[in-house]
Enzyme design. Structure first.
Site, PDB file in Angstrom:
ATOM      1  N   CYS A 144       0.767  -1.254   0.041  1.00 11.44           N
ATOM      2  CA  CYS A 144      -0.063   0.031   0.000  1.00 11.44           C
ATOM      3  C   CYS A 144       0.879   1.454  -0.030  1.00 11.44           C
ATOM      4  O   CYS A 144       0.689   1.967  -0.918  1.00 11.44           O
ATOM      5  CB  CYS A 144      -0.991  -0.105   1.148  1.00 11.44           C
ATOM      6  SG  CYS A 144      -2.249  -1.372   1.113  1.00 11.44           S
TER       7      CYS A 144
HETATM    8  N1  LIG Z   1      -2.638  -5.747   1.950  1.00  8.19           N
HETATM    9  C1  LIG Z   1      -3.251  -5.005   2.547  1.00  8.19           C
HETATM   10  O1  LIG Z   1      -2.906  -4.701   3.657  1.00  8.19           O
HETATM   11  C2  LIG Z   1      -4.192  -3.909   1.831  1.00  8.19           C
HETATM   12  C3  LIG Z   1      -4.957  -2.890   2.707  1.00  8.19           C
HETATM   13  C4  LIG Z   1      -5.693  -1.945   2.127  1.00  8.19           C
HETATM   14  C5  LIG Z   1      -6.029  -1.987   0.680  1.00  8.19           C
HETATM   15  N2  LIG Z   1      -5.431  -2.938  -0.166  1.00  8.19           N
HETATM   16  C6  LIG Z   1      -5.815  -2.927  -1.513  1.00  8.19           C
HETATM   17  O2  LIG Z   1      -6.506  -4.097  -1.739  1.00  8.19           O
HETATM   18  C7  LIG Z   1      -6.365  -4.736  -3.099  1.00  8.19           C
HETATM   19  C8  LIG Z   1      -5.968  -6.276  -2.980  1.00  8.19           C
HETATM   20  O3  LIG Z   1      -4.965  -6.361  -2.180  1.00  8.19           O
HETATM   21  P1  LIG Z   1      -4.227  -7.656  -1.364  1.00  8.19           P
HETATM   22  O4  LIG Z   1      -3.212  -7.251  -0.464  1.00  8.19           O
HETATM   23  O5  LIG Z   1      -5.601  -8.495  -1.012  1.00  8.19           O
HETATM   24  O6  LIG Z   1      -3.755  -8.371  -2.746  1.00  8.19           O
HETATM   25  P2  LIG Z   1      -3.481 -10.028  -3.028  1.00  8.19           P
HETATM   26  O7  LIG Z   1      -2.495 -10.256  -4.031  1.00  8.19           O
HETATM   27  O8  LIG Z   1      -3.126 -10.318  -1.457  1.00  8.19           O
HETATM   28  O9  LIG Z   1      -4.975 -10.663  -3.325  1.00  8.19           O
HETATM   29  C9  LIG Z   1      -5.473 -10.425  -4.532  1.00  8.19           C
HETATM   30  C10 LIG Z   1      -6.163 -11.755  -5.068  1.00  8.19           C
HETATM   31  O10 LIG Z   1      -6.562 -11.192  -6.379  1.00  8.19           O
HETATM   32  C11 LIG Z   1      -6.591 -12.417  -6.977  1.00  8.19           C
HETATM   33  N3  LIG Z   1      -6.752 -12.058  -8.542  1.00  8.19           N
HETATM   34  C12 LIG Z   1      -5.813 -11.509  -9.402  1.00  8.19           C
HETATM   35  N4  LIG Z   1      -6.548 -11.220 -10.499  1.00  8.19           N
HETATM   36  C13 LIG Z   1      -7.491 -11.784 -10.502  1.00  8.19           C
HETATM   37  C14 LIG Z   1      -8.789 -11.863 -11.481  1.00  8.19           C
HETATM   38  N5  LIG Z   1      -8.468 -11.585 -12.464  1.00  8.19           N
HETATM   39  N6  LIG Z   1      -9.748 -12.499 -10.793  1.00  8.19           N
HETATM   40  C15 LIG Z   1      -9.909 -13.159  -9.633  1.00  8.19           C
HETATM   41  N7  LIG Z   1      -8.955 -12.922  -8.818  1.00  8.19           N
HETATM   42  C16 LIG Z   1      -7.761 -12.756  -9.326  1.00  8.19           C
HETATM   43  C17 LIG Z   1      -5.159 -13.068  -6.830  1.00  8.19           C
HETATM   44  O11 LIG Z   1      -5.058 -14.216  -7.100  1.00  8.19           O
HETATM   45  C18 LIG Z   1      -5.090 -12.963  -5.358  1.00  8.19           C
HETATM   46  O12 LIG Z   1      -5.742 -14.011  -4.542  1.00  8.19           O
HETATM   47  C19 LIG Z   1      -5.359  -3.794  -3.609  1.00  8.19           C
HETATM   48  O13 LIG Z   1      -5.910  -2.981  -4.280  1.00  8.19           O
HETATM   49  C20 LIG Z   1      -4.706  -3.077  -2.400  1.00  8.19           C
HETATM   50  O14 LIG Z   1      -4.155  -2.086  -2.788  1.00  8.19           O
HETATM   51  C21 LIG Z   1      -4.621  -3.895   0.378  1.00  8.19           C
END
Ligand SMILES: NC(=O)c1ccc[n+]([C@@H]2O[C@H](COP(=O)([O-])OP(=O)(O)OC[C@H]3O[C@@H](n4cnc5c(N)ncnc54)[C@H](O)[C@@H]3O)[C@@H](O)[C@H]2O)c1
Length: 432
Positions: A271
Protein backbone atom coordinates in the site's frame (compact mmCIF):
# COMPACT_ATOMS: atom_id res chain seq x y z
CA UNK A 1 -38.43 -1.91 -0.83
CA UNK A 2 -36.49 -3.25 -3.82
CA UNK A 3 -35.85 -6.96 -4.07
CA UNK A 4 -32.12 -6.53 -3.52
CA UNK A 5 -32.75 -4.35 -0.46
CA UNK A 6 -35.00 -7.05 0.99
CA UNK A 7 -32.43 -9.76 0.39
CA UNK A 8 -29.76 -7.62 2.06
CA UNK A 9 -31.99 -6.88 5.05
CA UNK A 10 -32.78 -10.58 5.52
CA UNK A 11 -29.11 -11.50 4.90
CA UNK A 12 -30.12 -13.89 2.13
CA UNK A 13 -28.39 -11.86 -0.61
CA UNK A 14 -25.72 -13.95 -2.31
CA UNK A 15 -22.50 -12.06 -1.69
CA UNK A 16 -19.54 -12.43 -4.05
CA UNK A 17 -15.94 -11.42 -3.45
CA UNK A 18 -13.47 -11.37 -6.35
CA UNK A 19 -9.82 -11.72 -5.28
CA UNK A 20 -9.23 -13.74 -2.12
CA UNK A 21 -5.96 -12.30 -0.84
CA UNK A 22 -5.06 -10.25 2.23
CA UNK A 23 -8.15 -8.08 1.70
CA UNK A 24 -10.68 -10.35 -0.01
CA UNK A 25 -10.54 -13.36 2.31
CA UNK A 26 -11.11 -11.41 5.57
CA UNK A 27 -13.96 -9.56 3.82
CA UNK A 28 -15.53 -12.82 2.66
CA UNK A 29 -15.27 -14.15 6.22
CA UNK A 30 -16.85 -10.97 7.65
CA UNK A 31 -19.91 -11.30 5.39
CA UNK A 32 -20.17 -15.06 5.97
CA UNK A 33 -20.00 -14.53 9.74
CA UNK A 34 -22.82 -12.00 9.41
CA UNK A 35 -24.89 -14.86 7.95
CA UNK A 36 -24.73 -14.14 4.21
CA UNK A 37 -24.07 -17.00 1.79
CA UNK A 38 -20.67 -15.96 0.37
CA UNK A 39 -18.92 -17.06 -2.82
CA UNK A 40 -15.29 -16.12 -3.33
CA UNK A 41 -13.85 -16.04 -6.84
CA UNK A 42 -10.12 -16.24 -7.49
CA UNK A 43 -8.03 -17.24 -10.52
CA UNK A 44 -5.58 -18.92 -8.15
CA UNK A 45 -6.81 -22.52 -8.03
CA UNK A 46 -4.62 -23.27 -5.04
CA UNK A 47 -6.36 -20.62 -2.91
CA UNK A 48 -9.77 -21.91 -4.01
CA UNK A 49 -8.85 -25.46 -3.01
CA UNK A 50 -7.51 -24.35 0.36
CA UNK A 51 -10.60 -22.32 1.22
CA UNK A 52 -12.90 -25.16 0.24
CA UNK A 53 -10.81 -27.46 2.48
CA UNK A 54 -11.23 -24.97 5.35
CA UNK A 55 -7.54 -24.06 5.37
CA UNK A 56 -6.45 -20.47 5.75
CA UNK A 57 -3.35 -19.00 4.08
CA UNK A 58 -3.89 -15.53 5.58
CA UNK A 59 -2.48 -14.82 9.02
CA UNK A 60 -5.48 -12.79 10.21
CA UNK A 61 -8.00 -15.52 9.31
CA UNK A 62 -7.92 -18.75 11.30
CA UNK A 63 -8.43 -22.15 9.68
CA UNK A 64 -10.86 -22.93 12.49
CA UNK A 65 -12.99 -19.95 11.44
CA UNK A 66 -12.90 -21.03 7.78
CA UNK A 67 -13.69 -24.61 8.66
CA UNK A 68 -16.75 -23.57 10.70
CA UNK A 69 -18.05 -21.33 7.90
CA UNK A 70 -17.55 -24.16 5.41
CA UNK A 71 -19.48 -26.56 7.66
CA UNK A 72 -22.30 -24.04 8.01
CA UNK A 73 -22.41 -23.79 4.20
CA UNK A 74 -21.79 -20.05 4.41
CA UNK A 75 -18.61 -19.86 2.33
CA UNK A 76 -17.43 -21.40 -0.90
CA UNK A 77 -14.72 -20.55 -3.41
CA UNK A 78 -14.45 -21.04 -7.14
CA UNK A 79 -12.49 -19.99 -10.22
CA UNK A 80 -15.59 -20.11 -12.36
CA UNK A 81 -16.82 -16.61 -13.18
CA UNK A 82 -20.20 -17.81 -14.50
CA UNK A 83 -21.29 -17.90 -10.85
CA UNK A 84 -21.48 -14.09 -11.16
CA UNK A 85 -24.89 -14.41 -12.78
CA UNK A 86 -26.29 -15.87 -9.54
CA UNK A 87 -24.71 -13.32 -7.21
CA UNK A 88 -26.59 -10.34 -5.80
CA UNK A 89 -23.55 -8.34 -4.72
CA UNK A 90 -19.94 -8.39 -5.94
CA UNK A 91 -16.98 -6.78 -4.13
CA UNK A 92 -13.75 -6.47 -6.11
CA UNK A 93 -10.50 -7.00 -4.15
CA UNK A 94 -7.90 -7.64 -6.85
CA UNK A 95 -4.34 -6.24 -6.80
CA UNK A 96 -3.55 -2.73 -8.03
CA UNK A 97 0.23 -2.72 -8.41
CA UNK A 98 2.53 -0.33 -10.25
CA UNK A 99 4.15 -0.95 -13.61
CA UNK A 100 7.95 -0.84 -13.90
CA UNK A 101 7.68 2.87 -14.69
CA UNK A 102 5.60 3.42 -11.50
CA UNK A 103 2.38 4.00 -13.39
CA UNK A 104 -0.88 2.42 -12.14
CA UNK A 105 -1.47 -1.09 -13.43
CA UNK A 106 -5.23 -1.51 -13.39
CA UNK A 107 -5.19 -4.55 -15.67
CA UNK A 108 -6.56 -6.74 -12.84
CA UNK A 109 -9.52 -4.38 -12.39
CA UNK A 110 -9.98 -4.31 -16.18
CA UNK A 111 -10.04 -8.07 -16.39
CA UNK A 112 -12.68 -8.54 -13.66
CA UNK A 113 -14.76 -5.64 -14.97
CA UNK A 114 -15.22 -7.38 -18.31
CA UNK A 115 -16.24 -10.60 -16.54
CA UNK A 116 -18.75 -8.69 -14.41
CA UNK A 117 -20.08 -6.82 -17.46
CA UNK A 118 -20.62 -10.15 -19.21
CA UNK A 119 -22.86 -11.42 -16.40
CA UNK A 120 -24.30 -8.17 -15.03
CA UNK A 121 -28.00 -8.33 -14.28
CA UNK A 122 -30.70 -6.12 -12.81
CA UNK A 123 -30.76 -5.78 -9.02
CA UNK A 124 -27.02 -6.39 -8.66
CA UNK A 125 -24.62 -4.30 -6.56
CA UNK A 126 -20.96 -3.94 -7.59
CA UNK A 127 -18.42 -2.47 -5.16
CA UNK A 128 -14.78 -1.79 -5.98
CA UNK A 129 -12.50 -2.14 -2.93
CA UNK A 130 -9.06 -2.15 -4.59
CA UNK A 131 -7.09 1.03 -4.01
CA UNK A 132 -6.96 3.12 -7.15
CA UNK A 133 -6.83 6.66 -8.57
CA UNK A 134 -9.83 9.01 -8.20
CA UNK A 135 -12.14 8.48 -11.13
CA UNK A 136 -11.55 4.75 -11.72
CA UNK A 137 -15.06 3.63 -10.70
CA UNK A 138 -16.83 6.33 -12.67
CA UNK A 139 -14.58 6.75 -15.69
CA UNK A 140 -13.33 3.21 -16.16
CA UNK A 141 -15.79 0.69 -14.68
CA UNK A 142 -19.14 2.48 -15.19
CA UNK A 143 -19.00 2.80 -19.02
CA UNK A 144 -18.34 -0.92 -19.43
CA UNK A 145 -21.17 -1.88 -17.09
CA UNK A 146 -23.71 0.39 -18.79
CA UNK A 147 -22.71 -0.65 -22.31
CA UNK A 148 -25.55 -3.17 -22.60
CA UNK A 149 -28.20 -0.67 -21.56
CA UNK A 150 -28.67 -1.26 -17.82
CA UNK A 151 -28.98 2.03 -15.94
CA UNK A 152 -26.83 2.72 -12.91
CA UNK A 153 -28.68 3.63 -9.71
CA UNK A 154 -31.90 2.24 -11.21
CA UNK A 155 -31.23 -1.24 -12.61
CA UNK A 156 -27.93 -1.94 -10.90
CA UNK A 157 -25.74 -0.22 -8.31
CA UNK A 158 -22.07 0.72 -8.39
CA UNK A 159 -19.91 2.11 -5.55
CA UNK A 160 -16.35 2.41 -4.28
CA UNK A 161 -15.43 1.41 -0.75
CA UNK A 162 -11.74 1.60 0.15
CA UNK A 163 -10.23 -1.27 2.09
CA UNK A 164 -8.49 0.00 5.22
CA UNK A 165 -7.30 -3.31 6.72
CA UNK A 166 -4.12 -3.29 8.77
CA UNK A 167 -2.70 -6.83 8.52
CA UNK A 168 -1.33 -8.18 11.79
CA UNK A 169 -3.33 -5.70 13.89
CA UNK A 170 -5.43 -7.77 16.32
CA UNK A 171 -7.49 -4.77 17.49
CA UNK A 172 -8.84 -3.60 14.15
CA UNK A 173 -10.52 -6.10 11.83
CA UNK A 174 -12.78 -6.03 8.78
CA UNK A 175 -15.76 -5.76 11.16
CA UNK A 176 -14.70 -2.82 13.33
CA UNK A 177 -12.71 -0.58 10.96
CA UNK A 178 -15.14 2.15 9.85
CA UNK A 179 -16.06 1.63 6.20
CA UNK A 180 -16.18 4.55 3.77
CA UNK A 181 -18.67 4.24 0.91
CA UNK A 182 -19.21 6.46 -2.11
CA UNK A 183 -21.67 5.48 -4.83
CA UNK A 184 -22.06 6.68 -8.40
CA UNK A 185 -25.57 7.89 -7.47
CA UNK A 186 -27.21 8.40 -4.06
CA UNK A 187 -29.17 5.16 -4.62
CA UNK A 188 -25.87 3.31 -5.17
CA UNK A 189 -24.42 4.72 -1.94
CA UNK A 190 -27.57 3.75 -0.05
CA UNK A 191 -27.53 0.19 -1.41
CA UNK A 192 -23.85 -0.36 -0.63
CA UNK A 193 -24.37 1.19 2.79
CA UNK A 194 -27.27 -1.19 3.42
CA UNK A 195 -25.07 -4.18 2.58
CA UNK A 196 -21.93 -3.21 4.47
CA UNK A 197 -23.82 -2.12 7.61
CA UNK A 198 -25.02 -5.70 7.98
CA UNK A 199 -21.45 -6.92 8.48
CA UNK A 200 -19.49 -3.84 9.64
CA UNK A 201 -19.96 -1.84 12.83
CA UNK A 202 -19.75 1.58 11.22
CA UNK A 203 -20.31 2.75 7.66
CA UNK A 204 -19.56 6.30 6.57
CA UNK A 205 -21.21 7.43 3.34
CA UNK A 206 -19.50 10.13 1.27
CA UNK A 207 -20.87 12.12 -1.65
CA UNK A 208 -19.31 10.23 -4.58
CA UNK A 209 -17.18 7.27 -5.62
CA UNK A 210 -14.40 9.71 -6.51
CA UNK A 211 -14.44 11.15 -2.97
CA UNK A 212 -14.19 7.66 -1.48
CA UNK A 213 -11.25 6.88 -3.80
CA UNK A 214 -9.54 10.08 -2.67
CA UNK A 215 -10.12 9.33 1.05
CA UNK A 216 -7.98 6.21 0.76
CA UNK A 217 -5.24 8.05 -1.12
CA UNK A 218 -5.19 10.86 1.44
CA UNK A 219 -4.78 8.31 4.25
CA UNK A 220 -1.89 6.51 2.61
CA UNK A 221 -0.21 9.63 1.24
CA UNK A 222 -0.39 11.07 4.77
CA UNK A 223 1.50 8.02 6.03
CA UNK A 224 4.03 8.04 3.19
CA UNK A 225 4.84 11.73 3.72
CA UNK A 226 5.10 11.46 7.49
CA UNK A 227 7.30 8.38 7.28
CA UNK A 228 9.55 10.32 4.91
CA UNK A 229 9.60 13.33 7.22
CA UNK A 230 10.63 11.30 10.23
CA UNK A 231 13.21 9.39 8.18
CA UNK A 232 14.76 12.68 7.19
CA UNK A 233 14.62 13.88 10.81
CA UNK A 234 16.52 10.67 11.72
CA UNK A 235 19.22 11.52 9.18
CA UNK A 236 19.43 15.07 10.57
CA UNK A 237 19.64 13.80 14.16
CA UNK A 238 22.45 11.46 13.16
CA UNK A 239 24.47 14.40 11.81
CA UNK A 240 23.67 16.37 14.96
CA UNK A 241 24.55 13.42 17.21
CA UNK A 242 21.10 13.42 18.80
CA UNK A 243 19.08 10.27 19.56
CA UNK A 244 16.05 10.60 17.25
CA UNK A 245 14.07 8.03 19.24
CA UNK A 246 14.43 10.07 22.41
CA UNK A 247 13.31 13.17 20.51
CA UNK A 248 10.17 11.46 19.18
CA UNK A 249 9.30 9.97 22.55
CA UNK A 250 9.53 13.38 24.19
CA UNK A 251 7.64 15.16 21.37
CA UNK A 252 4.86 12.56 21.63
CA UNK A 253 4.07 13.75 25.16
CA UNK A 254 2.41 16.80 23.59
CA UNK A 255 -1.30 16.04 23.97
CA UNK A 256 -2.34 17.82 20.75
CA UNK A 257 -0.97 18.72 17.34
CA UNK A 258 1.65 15.96 17.18
CA UNK A 259 1.32 12.34 16.11
CA UNK A 260 4.41 10.16 16.42
CA UNK A 261 5.80 8.43 13.33
CA UNK A 262 8.96 6.37 13.61
CA UNK A 263 11.95 6.15 11.29
CA UNK A 264 13.06 2.89 9.75
CA UNK A 265 14.90 1.23 6.90
CA UNK A 266 12.44 2.47 4.27
CA UNK A 267 8.81 1.75 3.40
CA UNK A 268 7.12 -1.45 2.34
CA UNK A 269 3.98 -3.48 1.77
CA UNK A 270 1.43 -3.40 -0.99
CA UNK A 271 0.00 0.00 0.00
CA UNK A 272 2.20 2.84 1.27
CA UNK A 273 4.96 2.66 -1.41
CA UNK A 274 2.35 2.10 -4.14
CA UNK A 275 -0.86 4.04 -3.55
CA UNK A 276 0.52 7.62 -3.58
CA UNK A 277 1.81 6.97 -7.11
CA UNK A 278 -1.78 6.32 -8.22
CA UNK A 279 -2.58 9.84 -7.09
CA UNK A 280 0.50 11.49 -8.60
CA UNK A 281 -0.12 9.70 -11.91
CA UNK A 282 -3.72 10.97 -12.07
CA UNK A 283 -2.55 14.50 -11.28
CA UNK A 284 0.07 14.28 -14.02
CA UNK A 285 -2.76 13.73 -16.51
CA UNK A 286 -4.20 17.03 -15.21
CA UNK A 287 -0.86 18.79 -15.63
CA UNK A 288 -0.15 19.01 -11.89
CA UNK A 289 2.96 17.75 -10.14
CA UNK A 290 2.33 16.08 -6.76
CA UNK A 291 5.48 17.38 -5.09
CA UNK A 292 5.05 15.96 -1.60
CA UNK A 293 4.48 12.47 -3.01
CA UNK A 294 7.60 12.62 -5.16
CA UNK A 295 9.74 13.96 -2.33
CA UNK A 296 8.43 11.33 0.10
CA UNK A 297 9.27 8.62 -2.42
CA UNK A 298 12.77 10.04 -2.88
CA UNK A 299 13.50 10.05 0.87
CA UNK A 300 11.91 6.67 1.62
CA UNK A 301 13.47 4.79 -1.28
CA UNK A 302 16.87 6.15 -0.29
CA UNK A 303 16.67 4.65 3.22
CA UNK A 304 17.94 1.13 2.35
CA UNK A 305 21.10 2.71 0.92
CA UNK A 306 21.38 4.87 4.03
CA UNK A 307 21.24 1.72 6.18
CA UNK A 308 23.99 0.11 4.11
CA UNK A 309 26.17 3.23 4.41
CA UNK A 310 25.67 3.20 8.16
CA UNK A 311 26.57 -0.49 8.26
CA UNK A 312 29.72 0.16 6.21
CA UNK A 313 30.76 2.87 8.71
CA UNK A 314 30.22 0.56 11.69
CA UNK A 315 32.23 -2.25 10.09
CA UNK A 316 34.91 0.22 9.08
CA UNK A 317 35.37 1.25 12.73
CA UNK A 318 36.22 -2.40 13.37
CA UNK A 319 38.67 -2.63 10.45
CA UNK A 320 36.18 -4.60 8.36
CA UNK A 321 34.58 -4.12 4.99
CA UNK A 322 31.14 -5.13 3.77
CA UNK A 323 32.84 -7.43 1.27
CA UNK A 324 33.37 -10.75 3.00
CA UNK A 325 31.64 -9.74 6.25
CA UNK A 326 29.01 -12.04 7.71
CA UNK A 327 25.82 -10.03 8.01
CA UNK A 328 22.83 -11.52 9.81
CA UNK A 329 19.58 -9.70 9.11
CA UNK A 330 16.86 -9.92 11.75
CA UNK A 331 13.42 -9.56 10.18
CA UNK A 332 12.75 -9.36 6.46
CA UNK A 333 9.03 -8.57 6.31
CA UNK A 334 7.90 -5.00 5.61
CA UNK A 335 6.56 -4.51 9.12
CA UNK A 336 6.45 -6.27 12.46
CA UNK A 337 4.41 -9.39 13.17
CA UNK A 338 3.35 -10.09 9.58
CA UNK A 339 4.66 -12.58 7.02
CA UNK A 340 4.40 -10.26 3.99
CA UNK A 341 7.67 -9.33 2.24
CA UNK A 342 6.10 -7.37 -0.63
CA UNK A 343 8.12 -4.18 -1.26
CA UNK A 344 10.01 -4.81 1.99
CA UNK A 345 13.07 -2.56 2.37
CA UNK A 346 14.90 -5.66 3.64
CA UNK A 347 14.98 -6.92 0.05
CA UNK A 348 16.67 -3.75 -1.19
CA UNK A 349 19.19 -3.83 1.65
CA UNK A 350 19.99 -7.48 0.91
CA UNK A 351 20.39 -6.75 -2.82
CA UNK A 352 22.80 -3.88 -2.17
CA UNK A 353 24.80 -5.92 0.34
CA UNK A 354 24.95 -8.83 -2.06
CA UNK A 355 26.32 -6.58 -4.81
CA UNK A 356 28.98 -5.43 -2.37
CA UNK A 357 30.03 -8.99 -1.61
CA UNK A 358 28.62 -9.52 1.91
CA UNK A 359 28.06 -13.00 3.24
CA UNK A 360 24.31 -12.89 3.97
CA UNK A 361 21.94 -14.80 6.22
CA UNK A 362 18.64 -13.88 7.85
CA UNK A 363 16.31 -14.87 10.63
CA UNK A 364 12.60 -14.14 10.55
CA UNK A 365 10.00 -16.04 12.60
CA UNK A 366 7.45 -15.63 9.78
CA UNK A 367 9.58 -16.24 6.67
CA UNK A 368 11.98 -19.12 6.08
CA UNK A 369 12.62 -18.77 2.36
CA UNK A 370 13.30 -15.67 0.34
CA UNK A 371 12.97 -15.99 -3.40
CA UNK A 372 13.60 -12.28 -3.91
CA UNK A 373 17.15 -12.22 -2.46
CA UNK A 374 20.05 -14.59 -2.07
CA UNK A 375 20.25 -14.91 1.70
CA UNK A 376 19.61 -18.13 3.58
CA UNK A 377 17.54 -18.54 6.73
CA UNK A 378 19.34 -19.48 9.94
CA UNK A 379 17.91 -20.16 13.38
CA UNK A 380 18.40 -17.54 16.09
CA UNK A 381 21.02 -19.18 18.29
CA UNK A 382 24.07 -18.16 20.31
CA UNK A 383 26.24 -19.50 17.47
CA UNK A 384 24.51 -17.72 14.58
CA UNK A 385 24.52 -14.44 16.51
CA UNK A 386 28.10 -14.72 17.71
CA UNK A 387 29.26 -15.88 14.25
CA UNK A 388 28.04 -12.72 12.52
CA UNK A 389 30.25 -9.67 12.06
CA UNK A 390 27.18 -7.51 12.44
CA UNK A 391 23.48 -8.15 13.11
CA UNK A 392 21.12 -5.74 11.37
CA UNK A 393 17.63 -5.44 12.83
CA UNK A 394 15.34 -4.53 9.95
CA UNK A 395 11.94 -5.67 11.28
CA UNK A 396 11.10 -5.51 14.98
CA UNK A 397 8.96 -8.64 15.36
CA UNK A 398 7.65 -8.79 18.90
CA UNK A 399 8.38 -12.46 19.45
CA UNK A 400 12.15 -12.04 19.02
CA UNK A 401 14.12 -12.05 22.31
CA UNK A 402 16.20 -8.87 21.87
CA UNK A 403 17.94 -9.37 25.22
CA UNK A 404 19.30 -12.65 23.86
CA UNK A 405 20.30 -10.93 20.62
CA UNK A 406 22.13 -8.16 22.49
CA UNK A 407 23.91 -10.65 24.72
CA UNK A 408 25.36 -12.71 21.89
CA UNK A 409 25.79 -10.49 18.82
CA UNK A 410 29.20 -8.81 18.57
CA UNK A 411 27.84 -5.71 16.79
CA UNK A 412 24.29 -4.54 16.10
CA UNK A 413 22.72 -2.00 13.77
CA UNK A 414 19.19 -1.46 15.04
CA UNK A 415 17.03 0.37 12.48
CA UNK A 416 13.82 0.08 14.55
CA UNK A 417 14.81 0.82 18.14
CA UNK A 418 13.95 -2.80 18.94
CA UNK A 419 16.71 -3.01 21.54
CA UNK A 420 15.40 -0.03 23.49
CA UNK A 421 14.68 -1.91 26.71
CA UNK A 422 17.93 -3.90 26.75
CA UNK A 423 20.70 -1.70 25.47
CA UNK A 424 21.77 0.47 28.42
CA UNK A 425 25.48 1.01 28.28
CA UNK A 426 25.99 -1.27 25.28
CA UNK A 427 28.53 0.32 22.97
CA UNK A 428 28.10 -2.38 20.37
CA UNK A 429 24.58 -1.24 19.43
CA UNK A 430 24.09 1.51 16.86
CA UNK A 431 20.76 3.03 15.97
CA UNK A 432 19.58 4.22 12.58
N1 LIG B 1 -2.85 -5.88 1.83
C1 LIG B 1 -3.29 -4.84 2.48
O1 LIG B 1 -2.94 -4.61 3.64
C2 LIG B 1 -4.27 -3.87 1.85
C3 LIG B 1 -4.86 -2.90 2.68
C4 LIG B 1 -5.76 -2.01 2.11
C5 LIG B 1 -6.02 -2.05 0.75
N2 LIG B 1 -5.39 -2.98 -0.04
C6 LIG B 1 -5.73 -2.99 -1.47
O2 LIG B 1 -6.59 -4.11 -1.71
C7 LIG B 1 -6.35 -4.65 -3.01
C8 LIG B 1 -6.00 -6.13 -2.90
O3 LIG B 1 -4.78 -6.26 -2.18
P1 LIG B 1 -4.34 -7.61 -1.48
O4 LIG B 1 -3.21 -7.26 -0.57
O5 LIG B 1 -5.53 -8.33 -0.94
O6 LIG B 1 -3.77 -8.40 -2.76
P2 LIG B 1 -3.42 -9.97 -2.84
O7 LIG B 1 -2.42 -10.10 -3.89
O8 LIG B 1 -3.17 -10.51 -1.48
O9 LIG B 1 -4.81 -10.62 -3.32
C9 LIG B 1 -5.37 -10.40 -4.57
C10 LIG B 1 -6.06 -11.68 -5.03
O10 LIG B 1 -6.68 -11.42 -6.29
C11 LIG B 1 -6.53 -12.55 -7.10
N3 LIG B 1 -6.71 -12.17 -8.50
C12 LIG B 1 -5.83 -11.53 -9.33
N4 LIG B 1 -6.39 -11.32 -10.53
C13 LIG B 1 -7.64 -11.85 -10.46
C14 LIG B 1 -8.70 -11.96 -11.39
N5 LIG B 1 -8.59 -11.48 -12.63
N6 LIG B 1 -9.83 -12.57 -10.98
C15 LIG B 1 -9.96 -13.07 -9.74
N7 LIG B 1 -8.99 -13.00 -8.81
C16 LIG B 1 -7.85 -12.38 -9.17
C17 LIG B 1 -5.14 -13.07 -6.77
O11 LIG B 1 -5.00 -14.43 -7.13
C18 LIG B 1 -5.11 -12.85 -5.25
O12 LIG B 1 -5.57 -13.97 -4.54
C19 LIG B 1 -5.23 -3.79 -3.62
O13 LIG B 1 -5.81 -2.77 -4.37
C20 LIG B 1 -4.56 -3.20 -2.40
O14 LIG B 1 -3.92 -1.98 -2.68
C21 LIG B 1 -4.54 -3.90 0.49
Amino acid sequence: MSMLREKIASRTARVGIIGLGYVGLPLAVAFAKAGFPVTGIDIDGNKVTQINAGKSYIQDVSSHELHTLREQGKLQATSDFTVLQELDTVSICVPTPLSKTKDPDISFIASVTSKIAEHLHAEQLIVLESTTYPGTTEEFILPELTAKGLQVGVDFYLAFSPERLDPGNPHYTAQNIPKIIGGITPACTAMAQALYSQAMQKVIPVSSAKTAEMVKLLENTFRAVNIALVNEIAIMCDRLEIDVWEVIEAAATKPFGFMPFYPGPGWGGHCIPVDPFYLSWKLKTLNYKARFIELAAEVNTHMPLYVVTKLADILNEHQKSIKGSKILMLGVTYKRDVSDVRESPALDILRILQQKGANLSFYDPYVQRLEEASAHWVPLTEQTLAGADCVVIVTDHQQVDYKFVVEHAPLILDTRNATKEVRTGREKIRLL
